[in-house]
Write an enzyme that holds these catalytic residues in place. Sequence first.
Site, PDB file in Angstrom:
ATOM      1  N   PHE A 222       0.850  -1.064  -0.027  1.00 49.52           N
ATOM      2  CA  PHE A 222       0.148  -0.117   0.069  1.00 49.52           C
ATOM      3  C   PHE A 222       0.996   1.157  -0.085  1.00 49.52           C
ATOM      4  O   PHE A 222       1.786   1.683   0.770  1.00 49.52           O
ATOM      5  CB  PHE A 222      -0.798   0.151   0.996  1.00 49.52           C
ATOM      6  CG  PHE A 222      -2.045   1.001   1.084  1.00 49.52           C
ATOM      7  CD1 PHE A 222      -3.029   0.540   1.284  1.00 49.52           C
ATOM      8  CD2 PHE A 222      -1.436   2.197   1.240  1.00 49.52           C
ATOM      9  CE1 PHE A 222      -4.296   1.469   0.999  1.00 49.52           C
ATOM     10  CE2 PHE A 222      -2.938   3.451   1.096  1.00 49.52           C
ATOM     11  CZ  PHE A 222      -4.151   2.807   1.031  1.00 49.52           C
ATOM     12  N   GLU A 257      -1.489  -7.746   5.698  1.00 55.33           N
ATOM     13  CA  GLU A 257      -0.066  -8.338   5.453  1.00 55.33           C
ATOM     14  C   GLU A 257       0.571  -7.510   6.788  1.00 55.33           C
ATOM     15  O   GLU A 257       1.373  -6.329   6.225  1.00 55.33           O
ATOM     16  CB  GLU A 257       0.680  -8.467   4.696  1.00 55.33           C
ATOM     17  CG  GLU A 257       1.369 -10.135   4.987  1.00 55.33           C
ATOM     18  CD  GLU A 257       2.158 -10.126   3.348  1.00 55.33           C
ATOM     19  OE1 GLU A 257       3.056 -11.187   3.403  1.00 55.33           O
ATOM     20  OE2 GLU A 257       1.231 -10.169   2.121  1.00 55.33           O
TER      21      GLU A 257
END
Length: 398
Positions: A222, A257
Amino acid sequence: MSTSISAASLQPEQWTTSANEAVKLFVTDATGAINFSPTFTYPIFGDAETIYGYKDLVIFLCFDHFTFKPFFNVKYSAKLDDPDIVDLEQVLRKFLPESAIYKDESKWADSIQEEKEAGYTIPGELIDSFEKDDSAYEIYKINVKDASGLELHKRLQILVLLFIEAGSYIDTSDELWDLYVLYNKDSSSIVGFATAYNYWKYPGSVKFDDNKREIRKKISQFIILPIYQGKGLGGALYSHLFDVWHKDEEVVEVVVEDPNESFDDMRDRADLSRLNKVLEFSKVTPKVESSWVEETRKSLKLEKRQFSRLLELILLYKLKHSNEVTKKDVRLFIKKRLYNKNKEGLSALDENTKKDKLQTAYEALEDDYYRILGDLRLSIKRAGDNQNNGNSKKAKVA
């Protein structure tokens, strides 16, 4: 112009450069270029993040704002005459797509223009859009199985190494990976991107026999480009992706994650803002039934750890902004989870030490939660108040 110098007569430290300082990143458009620096370079140049053998070294890595086609150049005033000195062009080419242009800036500009004149479009499906601070944004799901989608991914992926600790390239041959790109529609500029993995979850025999799938979406990477950070775009991208996935009947849970602290902060605030619209906070009490917690968590498609954090944040917010809960009840509610999480380690301690450890952990967590809550405003009011705090000021998302 570089010169050839024998390494034998020179001190090594004079020819050692910080890779983080040498690498200069740019995003360019018709008006100019915006510079920013990498956070990490060890995946490219080694754990020490240093480059040996060059003097006055500068590595330029530039991207077009729309196509993200890369250009790179390496400049230095002198280079050691030593066969062990790495060839920086060859090093960088391992991490860049074949389309990357080296040294010839005019050729790079011409190739970008050729792509646009040939009708270059965003290689993906528009899945959502929103406005923020008088700018329009669009989120595209990129098809990396398509040649143009795969090429865009190859242009973007080096940013994973430069900005995510322990980041690595995804396997685009695995069809379970998705890529999402955030564009500023007004400037036709890439602002950031995210990758997510679709974990198949066994839905039970009945659903399986009916060919119904259940998927856990795991956000893996991200990134909001540093030049666009501080504008709430990370929270906006996360929230809009979550909304898209929440509407998807096949998606049963959204997880992340190994999030770092800054992502955790953004995620907490974004999730609280979303829950502020869909959840009756009056039901969130220290006496809440575990059955309600699990049922609500599943309906919101949140993982257990994250929903527990959100409940605790809401309770601490209530403690500060309402008279619905007591400090003792909130403290015991949070300590119960802390104890269960660390039960094995605490069981070996005597009762007083155990209590001290739990109290210390609680106080640290309480401080951190209030830091995260900051100036966030939720729809909670004190009994007898006429004005709802949630309506007095819009919630802010990191």
